[in-house]
Structures are given as structure tokens and as C-alpha cells.
Motif scaffolding. Sequence first.
Motif, PDB file in Angstrom:
ATOM      1  N   ARG A   1      54.938  37.570  46.731  1.00 17.74           N
ATOM      2  CA  ARG A   1      55.793  37.235  45.580  1.00 17.74           C
ATOM      3  C   ARG A   1      56.613  35.981  45.856  1.00 17.74           C
ATOM      4  O   ARG A   1      56.785  35.125  44.992  1.00 17.74           O
ATOM      5  CB  ARG A   1      56.711  38.427  45.289  1.00 17.74           C
ATOM      6  N   ASP A   2      57.112  35.855  47.094  1.00 14.96           N
ATOM      7  CA  ASP A   2      57.957  34.714  47.465  1.00 14.96           C
ATOM      8  C   ASP A   2      57.153  33.514  47.947  1.00 14.96           C
ATOM      9  O   ASP A   2      57.730  32.469  48.254  1.00 14.96           O
ATOM     10  CB  ASP A   2      58.945  35.132  48.555  1.00 14.96           C
TER      11      ASP A   2
ATOM     12  N   ARG B   1      49.163  47.931  44.010  1.00 16.88           N
ATOM     13  CA  ARG B   1      50.080  49.046  44.289  1.00 16.88           C
ATOM     14  C   ARG B   1      49.238  50.292  44.588  1.00 16.88           C
ATOM     15  O   ARG B   1      48.106  50.391  44.125  1.00 16.88           O
ATOM     16  CB  ARG B   1      50.972  49.304  43.081  1.00 16.88           C
TER      17      ARG B   1
ATOM     18  N   ARG C   1      51.518  33.984  44.359  1.00 16.26           N
ATOM     19  CA  ARG C   1      51.471  34.659  43.058  1.00 16.26           C
ATOM     20  C   ARG C   1      50.712  33.712  42.133  1.00 16.26           C
ATOM     21  O   ARG C   1      51.090  32.553  41.975  1.00 16.26           O
ATOM     22  CB  ARG C   1      52.855  34.910  42.516  1.00 16.26           C
TER      23      ARG C   1
ATOM     24  N   ARG D   1      53.865  42.675  49.739  1.00 16.99           N
ATOM     25  CA  ARG D   1      53.982  42.257  48.338  1.00 16.99           C
ATOM     26  C   ARG D   1      55.132  41.255  48.171  1.00 16.99           C
ATOM     27  O   ARG D   1      55.014  40.292  47.426  1.00 16.99           O
ATOM     28  CB  ARG D   1      54.166  43.465  47.420  1.00 16.99           C
ATOM     29  N   ALA D   2      56.236  41.460  48.884  1.00 12.40           N
ATOM     30  CA  ALA D   2      57.361  40.520  48.818  1.00 12.40           C
ATOM     31  C   ALA D   2      56.964  39.180  49.422  1.00 12.40           C
ATOM     32  O   ALA D   2      57.346  38.127  48.902  1.00 12.40           O
ATOM     33  CB  ALA D   2      58.583  41.100  49.532  1.00 12.40           C
TER      34      ALA D   2
ATOM     35  N   GLY E   1      50.312  36.404  37.460  1.00 14.91           N
ATOM     36  CA  GLY E   1      51.279  37.288  38.107  1.00 14.91           C
ATOM     37  C   GLY E   1      50.681  38.171  39.186  1.00 14.91           C
ATOM     38  O   GLY E   1      51.383  39.006  39.757  1.00 14.91           O
ATOM     39  N   LYS E   2      49.383  38.021  39.467  1.00 17.13           N
ATOM     40  CA  LYS E   2      48.752  38.819  40.525  1.00 17.13           C
ATOM     41  C   LYS E   2      49.199  38.290  41.881  1.00 17.13           C
ATOM     42  O   LYS E   2      49.368  37.085  42.074  1.00 17.13           O
ATOM     43  CB  LYS E   2      47.227  38.737  40.431  1.00 17.13           C
ATOM     44  N   LEU E   3      49.376  39.213  42.821  1.00 20.92           N
ATOM     45  CA  LEU E   3      49.814  38.844  44.168  1.00 20.92           C
ATOM     46  C   LEU E   3      48.621  38.765  45.104  1.00 20.92           C
ATOM     47  O   LEU E   3      47.790  39.672  45.156  1.00 20.92           O
ATOM     48  CB  LEU E   3      50.825  39.877  44.677  1.00 20.92           C
TER      49      LEU E   3
END
Length: 164
Positions: A15-16, A92, A51, A11-12, A55-57
Motif C-alpha cells: 500500500r505504501d 485478503r 498499488r 499489505r501495508a 487499487g490492487k496490491l
Amino acid sequence: MSQESFVIDLRALARDGRRLEGEVPVSRLGRVAESVLEPAGTVAFGFQGERDGEGKLHVDLWIRGSLVLQCQRCLEALQWPCEVENRLLLLRPGEAPPEDELENDAEDALEVEPLTDLLALVEDEVLLALPLVPRHDDCDPPVKAGVDEEISPFAVLRQLRGKV
């Protein structure tokens, strides 16, 4: 990337917007190694995080390699080019996929824990991509050596039917 660091926060990564690439021997992918004729060579893979505007990853995954399978027609070795490209929506644990994603075949939803084993994910994707019945485009089934033509069971039935 060293082979010890294949467990990451996926997820990180998404996100990045990071990119990660690696390579793993086929013999290290246990279930794949059991499914091929020879666990030789390597499989290269890459993950590109993103992302979206909502906002969905997401993670775009690609896998490349050449696996040695057994042709189910001639029973000889078959070099099969493994090429996988998949887009994953990261969820999640316990999170339900959005309704619009249930009808979207362009990507798969994947529940991810805080730490994800990338090798297990690569292995799953390779297993899903394996052909159900691998075979060469042009080969013949094996022939029994030193055996005359076998009599078809239907020919025997035809003979029995004629005697009645």
C-alpha cells in the motif's frame, strides 16, 4: 534489517510502495537446508510493494543466492545459482482471485494474513525454484571400482532366447 524483524504487514508494504531487502543464512531456512547437500552461504531477498491503478496490491519479489546441491548423475557437489523473480497479487484471507488473474501467468495470487513471515515466503519460493533433478552439464556417473563390466540383463535374456 535484523533477523528478528522478518514478520511484517505485507499489505501495508504494498500500500505504501515501500521496499525491503534482507539476507538470511541458508541454515536458517529449515526445509531448504534439508533439501541441499550443504546448508552453507546466504540467500539475499527483496520485496518491492506497489498499488496499481485499480487499487490492487502487488509485491515484486526477488531472491539471489548460491546453493550446494547434489548432482544426481555423479553424486558430487553442484553449485546452483538460485535466482527467483516473482510478482505477487496480495489477497485478503478468503478473498478469491479476480477472474482476469486466473489466466495471468505473469503473477501469482497470494492470500496474506495481517502479519506475514517473509522468511517462510522466501523459503517457499526457493523450494519451488529448486531443480527436480540437479546435475552438472558435463559429468559422468560414478564407476564401481574393481568390478569387471557388468552383464546387461538384456544380454542375459538374449542368451536365454537363443536357447529355446
